[in-house]
Design an enzyme around this catalytic site. Sequence first.
Site, PDB file in Angstrom:
ATOM      1  N   ASP A 131       0.856  -1.187   0.000  1.00 54.55           N
ATOM      2  CA  ASP A 131       0.000   0.000   0.000  1.00 54.55           C
ATOM      3  C   ASP A 131       0.894   1.240   0.000  1.00 54.55           C
ATOM      4  O   ASP A 131       2.048   1.173   0.396  1.00 54.55           O
ATOM      5  CB  ASP A 131      -0.857   0.045   1.285  1.00 54.55           C
ATOM      6  N   ARG A 181      -0.775  -0.789  -8.786  1.00 51.96           N
ATOM      7  CA  ARG A 181      -2.158  -0.431  -8.450  1.00 51.96           C
ATOM      8  C   ARG A 181      -2.251   1.095  -8.486  1.00 51.96           C
ATOM      9  O   ARG A 181      -1.603   1.780  -7.688  1.00 51.96           O
ATOM     10  CB  ARG A 181      -2.476  -0.963  -7.049  1.00 51.96           C
TER      11      ARG A 181
HETATM   12  P1  FDA Z   1     -13.800   9.277  -5.973  1.00 51.59           P
HETATM   13  O1  FDA Z   1     -13.812   9.198  -4.491  1.00 51.59           O
HETATM   14  O2  FDA Z   1     -13.023  10.373  -6.630  1.00 51.59           O
HETATM   15  O3  FDA Z   1     -15.249   9.217  -6.495  1.00 51.59           O
HETATM   16  C1  FDA Z   1     -15.574   9.473  -7.840  1.00 51.59           C
HETATM   17  C2  FDA Z   1     -16.958   8.977  -8.167  1.00 51.59           C
HETATM   18  O4  FDA Z   1     -17.035   7.559  -7.936  1.00 51.59           O
HETATM   19  C3  FDA Z   1     -18.064   9.529  -7.322  1.00 51.59           C
HETATM   20  O5  FDA Z   1     -18.444  10.810  -7.778  1.00 51.59           O
HETATM   21  C4  FDA Z   1     -19.139   8.481  -7.518  1.00 51.59           C
HETATM   22  O6  FDA Z   1     -19.728   8.609  -8.769  1.00 51.59           O
HETATM   23  C5  FDA Z   1     -18.328   7.206  -7.510  1.00 51.59           C
HETATM   24  N1  FDA Z   1     -18.282   6.633  -6.161  1.00 51.59           N
HETATM   25  C6  FDA Z   1     -17.284   6.738  -5.261  1.00 51.59           C
HETATM   26  N2  FDA Z   1     -17.601   6.119  -4.109  1.00 51.59           N
HETATM   27  C7  FDA Z   1     -18.839   5.616  -4.281  1.00 51.59           C
HETATM   28  C8  FDA Z   1     -19.731   4.879  -3.452  1.00 51.59           C
HETATM   29  N3  FDA Z   1     -19.421   4.571  -2.185  1.00 51.59           N
HETATM   30  N4  FDA Z   1     -20.916   4.519  -3.967  1.00 51.59           N
HETATM   31  C9  FDA Z   1     -21.265   4.862  -5.221  1.00 51.59           C
HETATM   32  N5  FDA Z   1     -20.479   5.580  -6.046  1.00 51.59           N
HETATM   33  C10 FDA Z   1     -19.283   5.940  -5.587  1.00 51.59           C
HETATM   34  N6  FDA Z   1      -5.272   5.271  -1.350  1.00 51.59           N
HETATM   35  C11 FDA Z   1      -4.000   5.521  -0.940  1.00 51.59           C
HETATM   36  O7  FDA Z   1      -3.649   6.670  -0.691  1.00 51.59           O
HETATM   37  N7  FDA Z   1      -3.118   4.482  -0.794  1.00 51.59           N
HETATM   38  C12 FDA Z   1      -3.434   3.199  -1.086  1.00 51.59           C
HETATM   39  O8  FDA Z   1      -2.593   2.301  -0.936  1.00 51.59           O
HETATM   40  C13 FDA Z   1      -4.755   2.928  -1.554  1.00 51.59           C
HETATM   41  N8  FDA Z   1      -5.166   1.660  -1.873  1.00 51.59           N
HETATM   42  C14 FDA Z   1      -6.372   1.472  -2.507  1.00 51.59           C
HETATM   43  C15 FDA Z   1      -6.700   0.216  -3.007  1.00 51.59           C
HETATM   44  C16 FDA Z   1      -7.886   0.034  -3.704  1.00 51.59           C
HETATM   45  C17 FDA Z   1      -8.208  -1.321  -4.275  1.00 51.59           C
HETATM   46  C18 FDA Z   1      -8.789   1.133  -3.899  1.00 51.59           C
HETATM   47  C19 FDA Z   1     -10.067   0.980  -4.672  1.00 51.59           C
HETATM   48  C20 FDA Z   1      -8.480   2.359  -3.375  1.00 51.59           C
HETATM   49  C21 FDA Z   1      -7.277   2.551  -2.661  1.00 51.59           C
HETATM   50  N9  FDA Z   1      -6.967   3.793  -2.118  1.00 51.59           N
HETATM   51  C22 FDA Z   1      -5.667   3.998  -1.663  1.00 51.59           C
HETATM   52  C23 FDA Z   1      -7.991   4.864  -1.982  1.00 51.59           C
HETATM   53  C24 FDA Z   1      -7.978   5.818  -3.166  1.00 51.59           C
HETATM   54  O9  FDA Z   1      -6.818   6.590  -3.166  1.00 51.59           O
HETATM   55  C25 FDA Z   1      -9.176   6.772  -3.122  1.00 51.59           C
HETATM   56  O10 FDA Z   1      -9.102   7.548  -1.963  1.00 51.59           O
HETATM   57  C26 FDA Z   1     -10.529   6.100  -3.157  1.00 51.59           C
HETATM   58  O11 FDA Z   1     -10.530   4.973  -3.983  1.00 51.59           O
HETATM   59  C27 FDA Z   1     -11.588   7.088  -3.672  1.00 51.59           C
HETATM   60  O12 FDA Z   1     -11.319   7.496  -4.993  1.00 51.59           O
HETATM   61  P2  FDA Z   1     -12.096   6.904  -6.266  1.00 51.59           P
HETATM   62  O13 FDA Z   1     -11.139   6.883  -7.407  1.00 51.59           O
HETATM   63  O14 FDA Z   1     -12.627   5.574  -5.897  1.00 51.59           O
HETATM   64  O15 FDA Z   1     -13.265   7.847  -6.590  1.00 51.59           O
END
Ligand code: FDA
Length: 304
Positions: A131, A181
């Site tokens: 991570d 990742r």
């Molecule tokens: P973001 O939060 O920008 O959301 C964009 C859109 O996605 C929303 O407007 C909505 O449409 C949809 N959405 C998001 N959440 C939703 C929900 N609960 N229900 C419905 N729709 C939703 N971070 C880090 O700093 N270090 C790490 O090692 C990791 N590891 C990691 C592993 C994995 C497998 C994942 C998926 C994520 C991480 N993260 C992480 C977290 C990552 O950095 C980030 O904070 C979150 O994934 C949120 O960003 P998103 O890209 O998911 O969408």
Amino acid sequence: TPLLIAARSTACRTIVERAPVTRNLVSRFVAGSTLEQALPAVEELTRDRYVTLDHLGEDVTDAEQAGATVTAYTRLLEELGRAGLGARAEVSVKLSAVGQFLPFDGEKIALENARHICEAAARVGTTVTLDMEDHTTTDSTLSILRELRVDYPSAGAVLQAYLHRTEADCRDLRYEGSRVRLCKGAYDEPASVAYRDRTKVDRSYVRCMRTLMAGAGYPMIASHDPSMVTIAGRIAADNGRPADSYEFQMLYGIRDAEQVRLAAKGNRMRVYVPYGEQWYGYFMRRLAERPANVAFFARSLLTR
Ligand code: FDA
């Protein structure tokens, strides 16, 4: 941002941990407080998806706690082997939980501990992804990854699109066999090192996807964002990538129906499944990401 500050505060931690409703809410994002509780969820998920397991915990303060993390992962990996899940489930490790910041030789201790975990993973036919924590740890984590990959070439890392440096890191890490990742990033970072504007983070995420997909490595698209998921599919097609040359990843409890849909379409879909007692930091970062999660939390506090 206040939630990310709260994520590091001991006083807030005590309040949230003791709130009677917290347990139910936490169980939305955390698969159990013990391995025994989490395993049935993992078995269920691996029917159509892949899994990466995270034994919750970060920032250990002595070598003994770091050793306990290693023991927890070794036990977890043995259980995955026993359940025949080596091909479907890997593990995710935070280096701060295996000693990266201990005052004497922290990095060396973390490397040795991570090596033990990689060894245990190799024994059951699976692997480890490191991570990524806040930006002060990026260089150290990538240098530990380099060392680990000498003996365990399938060890992977996380890169965070919100950091200015990440596009260059994607270029460095897009060689054959390299598992990266890509996520947006979950920590409260200063403007000197990170994009703070959502649109800029998203643009960087797309540039990083292009860089990784054009390379020879194995990109892991970790995002719940529908735009990022769609664009990833398009970029993969542009690069002539077959469905098994990259994967999508989402967190346990988030957009479950979308996970099922992507898997049913023939994509590789991996779910990040956290379990353990030390859920506080993880839980608060999930709240900070999404106002709807906070509203849900607040509502359950009021209606109890
Ligand atoms: P973001 O939060 O920008 O959301 C964009 C859109 O996605 C929303 O407007 C909505 O449409 C949809 N959405 C998001 N959440 C939703 C929900 N609960 N229900 C419905 N729709 C939703 N971070 C880090 O700093 N270090 C790490 O090692 C990791 N590891 C990691 C592993 C994995 C497998 C994942 C998926 C994520 C991480 N993260 C992480 C977290 C990552 O950095 C980030 O904070 C979150 O994934 C949120 O960003 P998103 O890209 O998911 O969408």
